[in-house]
Design a protein around this motif. Structure first.
Motif, PDB file in Angstrom:
ATOM      1  N   ALA A   1      31.414  37.511  26.060  1.00 15.99           N
ATOM      2  CA  ALA A   1      31.406  38.777  25.323  1.00 15.99           C
ATOM      3  C   ALA A   1      32.783  39.002  24.715  1.00 15.99           C
ATOM      4  O   ALA A   1      33.794  38.566  25.265  1.00 15.99           O
ATOM      5  CB  ALA A   1      31.061  39.930  26.259  1.00 15.99           C
ATOM      6  N   GLY A   2      32.799  39.681  23.573  1.00 12.00           N
ATOM      7  CA  GLY A   2      34.063  39.996  22.929  1.00 12.00           C
ATOM      8  C   GLY A   2      34.664  41.277  23.489  1.00 12.00           C
ATOM      9  O   GLY A   2      33.944  42.127  24.014  1.00 12.00           O
TER      10      GLY A   2
ATOM     11  N   ASP B   1      29.688  49.978  29.055  1.00  7.46           N
ATOM     12  CA  ASP B   1      30.369  48.959  28.250  1.00  7.46           C
ATOM     13  C   ASP B   1      31.549  49.604  27.518  1.00  7.46           C
ATOM     14  O   ASP B   1      31.339  50.427  26.620  1.00  7.46           O
ATOM     15  CB  ASP B   1      29.346  48.362  27.270  1.00  7.46           C
ATOM     16  CG  ASP B   1      29.941  47.411  26.248  1.00  7.46           C
ATOM     17  OD1 ASP B   1      31.158  47.177  26.271  1.00  7.46           O
ATOM     18  OD2 ASP B   1      29.156  46.901  25.410  1.00  7.46           O
TER      19      ASP B   1
ATOM     20  N   GLN C   1      29.274  41.233  31.254  1.00  2.00           N
ATOM     21  CA  GLN C   1      28.034  41.435  30.492  1.00  2.00           C
ATOM     22  C   GLN C   1      27.138  40.208  30.630  1.00  2.00           C
ATOM     23  O   GLN C   1      26.492  39.763  29.695  1.00  2.00           O
ATOM     24  CB  GLN C   1      28.391  41.769  29.045  1.00  2.00           C
ATOM     25  CG  GLN C   1      29.153  43.093  29.012  1.00  2.00           C
ATOM     26  CD  GLN C   1      29.717  43.442  27.675  1.00  2.00           C
ATOM     27  OE1 GLN C   1      30.696  42.832  27.228  1.00  2.00           O
ATOM     28  NE2 GLN C   1      29.125  44.400  26.995  1.00  2.00           N
TER      29      GLN C   1
ATOM     30  N   ARG D   1      30.964  36.225  12.773  1.00  2.00           N
ATOM     31  CA  ARG D   1      29.707  36.885  12.413  1.00  2.00           C
ATOM     32  C   ARG D   1      29.495  36.775  10.917  1.00  2.00           C
ATOM     33  O   ARG D   1      30.455  36.864  10.148  1.00  2.00           O
ATOM     34  CB  ARG D   1      29.733  38.372  12.808  1.00  2.00           C
ATOM     35  CG  ARG D   1      29.744  38.589  14.301  1.00  2.00           C
ATOM     36  CD  ARG D   1      29.706  40.077  14.634  1.00  2.00           C
ATOM     37  NE  ARG D   1      29.850  40.253  16.065  1.00  2.00           N
ATOM     38  CZ  ARG D   1      29.996  41.427  16.671  1.00  2.00           C
ATOM     39  NH1 ARG D   1      30.006  42.534  15.958  1.00  2.00           N
ATOM     40  NH2 ARG D   1      30.109  41.500  17.977  1.00  2.00           N
TER      41      ARG D   1
ATOM     42  N   ARG E   1      29.321  32.188  18.816  1.00  2.00           N
ATOM     43  CA  ARG E   1      30.440  32.203  19.784  1.00  2.00           C
ATOM     44  C   ARG E   1      30.616  30.837  20.431  1.00  2.00           C
ATOM     45  O   ARG E   1      29.628  30.131  20.668  1.00  2.00           O
ATOM     46  CB  ARG E   1      30.166  33.220  20.893  1.00  2.00           C
ATOM     47  CG  ARG E   1      29.928  34.610  20.347  1.00  2.00           C
ATOM     48  CD  ARG E   1      29.463  35.546  21.423  1.00  2.00           C
ATOM     49  NE  ARG E   1      28.989  36.782  20.802  1.00  2.00           N
ATOM     50  CZ  ARG E   1      29.305  38.002  21.187  1.00  2.00           C
ATOM     51  NH1 ARG E   1      30.062  38.174  22.239  1.00  2.00           N
ATOM     52  NH2 ARG E   1      28.850  39.055  20.547  1.00  2.00           N
TER      53      ARG E   1
ATOM     54  N   GLU F   1      35.023  48.766  18.704  1.00  2.00           N
ATOM     55  CA  GLU F   1      35.042  47.398  19.229  1.00  2.00           C
ATOM     56  C   GLU F   1      33.795  46.670  18.783  1.00  2.00           C
ATOM     57  O   GLU F   1      33.821  45.502  18.417  1.00  2.00           O
ATOM     58  CB  GLU F   1      35.147  47.421  20.763  1.00  2.00           C
ATOM     59  CG  GLU F   1      35.441  46.059  21.400  1.00  2.00           C
ATOM     60  CD  GLU F   1      34.223  45.174  21.499  1.00  2.00           C
ATOM     61  OE1 GLU F   1      34.383  43.943  21.514  1.00  2.00           O
ATOM     62  OE2 GLU F   1      33.096  45.706  21.534  1.00  2.00           O
ATOM     63  N   GLU F   2      32.669  47.376  18.814  1.00  2.00           N
ATOM     64  CA  GLU F   2      31.365  46.723  18.630  1.00  2.00           C
ATOM     65  C   GLU F   2      31.090  46.287  17.189  1.00  2.00           C
ATOM     66  O   GLU F   2      30.326  45.359  16.972  1.00  2.00           O
ATOM     67  CB  GLU F   2      30.244  47.670  19.078  1.00  2.00           C
ATOM     68  CG  GLU F   2      30.364  48.183  20.508  1.00  2.00           C
ATOM     69  CD  GLU F   2      30.021  47.114  21.537  1.00  2.00           C
ATOM     70  OE1 GLU F   2      29.786  45.961  21.159  1.00  2.00           O
ATOM     71  OE2 GLU F   2      29.991  47.454  22.724  1.00  2.00           O
TER      72      GLU F   2
ATOM     73  N   HIS G   1      24.376  45.991  26.735  1.00  2.00           N
ATOM     74  CA  HIS G   1      23.840  46.307  25.408  1.00  2.00           C
ATOM     75  C   HIS G   1      22.379  46.721  25.559  1.00  2.00           C
ATOM     76  O   HIS G   1      21.522  46.375  24.741  1.00  2.00           O
ATOM     77  CB  HIS G   1      24.000  45.139  24.418  1.00  2.00           C
ATOM     78  CG  HIS G   1      25.424  44.956  23.964  1.00  2.00           C
ATOM     79  ND1 HIS G   1      25.804  44.024  23.032  1.00  2.00           N
ATOM     80  CD2 HIS G   1      26.557  45.609  24.321  1.00  2.00           C
ATOM     81  CE1 HIS G   1      27.118  44.111  22.828  1.00  2.00           C
ATOM     82  NE2 HIS G   1      27.591  45.063  23.617  1.00  2.00           N
TER      83      HIS G   1
HETATM   84  O1  HGY Z   1      29.535  41.775  21.132  1.00  2.00           O
HETATM   85  C1  HGY Z   1      30.325  41.695  22.059  1.00  2.00           C
HETATM   86  O2  HGY Z   1      30.569  40.662  22.640  1.00  2.00           O
HETATM   87  C2  HGY Z   1      30.975  42.930  22.578  1.00  2.00           C
HETATM   88  O3  HGY Z   1      30.203  43.483  23.585  1.00  2.00           O
HETATM   89  N1  HGY Z   1      31.251  43.842  21.561  1.00  2.00           N
END
Ligand code: HGY
Ligand code: MN
Ligand code: MN
Length: 425
Positions: free
Chosen positions: A367-368, A103, A205, A227, A298, A137-138, A393
């Motif tokens: 997914a972001g 990832d 993902q 979030r 999301r 990123e996460e 993940h």
């Molecule tokens: O959380 C997400 O969508 C990315 O994997 N950070």
């Protein structure tokens, strides 16, 4: 001359190296028996050092920016000696807790391999290539995702300095401990006018490509995300002596919040997840007086996502009233939906077709990705690689060497298609 077989193509050897490098980076972890590599940690520094070595071997000139992102650029100047527009190609090196090894990482390594596969042709492109390894990123450490790419996009928010990690360290102090100067974070921002766009290769993902039996896909848009950290306050009391009508159990309130997230999101065709929950005081014979949980929400569009959140807040208020609790959400992250640029999607489609797939599948990414931040300042597009069973993940996350090789062929062809489109007939 005969066409080289798939296995003898240069991309096959590069793909095998990428898989080996993913293994090497998997060993850069703060977690025994698993992968956890978070922003501004010793592992972040180590991963940047290793990846910088690979970039330099590929002929890229490297630097770490003011937010801890690693960059490597090649063919910066045109024949006239003037700086050329910059095509950013990248993804991230940070991970979730007990992560897989692909990832983000595979996208950074594919960027490096892209430069190697282009070889001398890189100087014939109408743009420089800049490979970026984003640092966060996460959002694993501070809750707020996309910190690294937000700095590069120039959308850093000073309110983030006071975010704290699980040990109570502020983002500001973590910056300083890493050797970065918070006052200089603005220097990480790229000049949007200098960009030719942003391309990101990433594993899917989810199971769409695996189910469709196709190795590669083109992303059309990335989901809008928000979030929250939700605090539930009740009253800690004796687990034996307190009658039910006198209880204000924060854990049961938090459990109802989590169920409301699932129920509402299923009904409204959105995606909501409660991924963390802590309960205090945390004793077997004490009614929980305090709970804190995360909500990750999301949706395809910003407006729909926000309406679902408003409905959830109303539901949280009803739960709080019924149980005599206080339920207070605090937003820790928000990113708008990002729609990929048609001209870059066309290049990615052309790239996938060059691998022998006549009808590249189109995917909406739930997914972001770092492309969300870059999409605020330049055109973006993404190439997805098949992820067997769609598991991510998670330590079982996987992408085959053969699919990475196909992805590399597609990425090289996409960049060449983009170059051809820019230069014109
Ligand atoms: O959380 C997400 O969508 C990315 O994997 N950070
Ligand atoms: Mn991820
Ligand atoms: Mn990722």
């Amino acid at each position: 001359m005969t066409e080289p077989t798939r296995a003898s193509r240069p991309s096959a050897a590069r793909a095998a190296t990428i898989a080996d490098r993913c293994d090497e980076l998997a060993a850069v972890t703060s977690m025994e028996g698993g992968i956890r590599r978070v922003y501004l940690s010793a592992e972040h520094a180590r991963a940047n050092t290793i990846a910088a070595g690979w970039m330099e071997q590929a002929g890229l000139r490297t630097w770490q920016d003011a937010a801890g992102n690693l960059h490597g650029r090649v063919a910066a100047l045109g024949a006239d000696g003037d700086p050329r527009p910059v095509l950013l190609v990248g993804s991230h090196l940070d991970t979730v807790v007990d992560a897989g090894r692909y990832d983000g990482i595979v996208g950074v390594l594919m960027g490096i391999a892209l430069v190697e596969l282009l070889g001398g042709r890189v100087h014939d492109l109408p743009f420089a290539i800049q490979v970026v390894a984003f640092s966060d990123e996460e959002g694993t450490r501070f809750g707020k995702a996309l910190l690294g790419s937000s700095a590069v996009a120039g959308v850093w928010n000073d309110a983030w300095w006071d975010l704290v990690d699980g040990d109570g360290t502020t983002l500001r102090d973590a910056f300083t401990a890493f050797g970065l100067d918070p006052a200089r974070v603005g220097e990480a921002a790229v000049d949007a006018g200098s960009l030719a766009g942003y391309l990101e290769a990433h594993i899917e993902q989810g199971p769409f490509l695996d189910r469709s039996g196709q190795a590669l896909g083109v992303v059309t848009s990335i989901a809008a995300a928000r979030r929250f950290s939700v605090e539930v306050v009740g009253e800690a009391r004796h687990a034996g002596g307190t009658p039910y009508e006198m209880r204000h159990d924060a854990l049961l309130g938090a459990a109802e919040v989590a169920l409301a997230v699932e129920r509402t999101c299923v009904a409204e065709q959105h995606i909501g997840t409660v991924g963390t929950m802590t309960v205090e005081p945390g004793a077997v014979n004490v009614i929980p007086g305090h709970a804190r949980l995360s909500v990750d929400l999301r949706g395809e569009f910003d407006g729909g996502r926000d309406r679902v959140w408003d409905a959830l807040v109303a539901e949280f208020d009803r739960i709080a009233d019924r149980r005599g609790l206080t339920i207070t959400p605090t937003e820790v992250h928000a990113a708008p939906a990002v729609f990929c640029a048609p001209r870059l999607m066309d290049a990615v489609r052309t790239g996938i077709r060059a691998t022998g797939e006549p009808t590249p599948p189109e995917l909406f990414s739930k997914a972001g990705h770092d492309a969300m931040s870059l999409g605020l300042v330049t055109d973006v597009a993404m190439l997805f690689l098949r992820n067997p069973d769609g598991i991510s993940h998670h330590p079982d996350e996987f992408v085959s060497v053969a699919d990475i090789a196909l992805g590399l062929d597609a990425l090289v062809a996409a960049v060449e298609a983009l170059a051809a489109a820019e230069v014109g007939p």
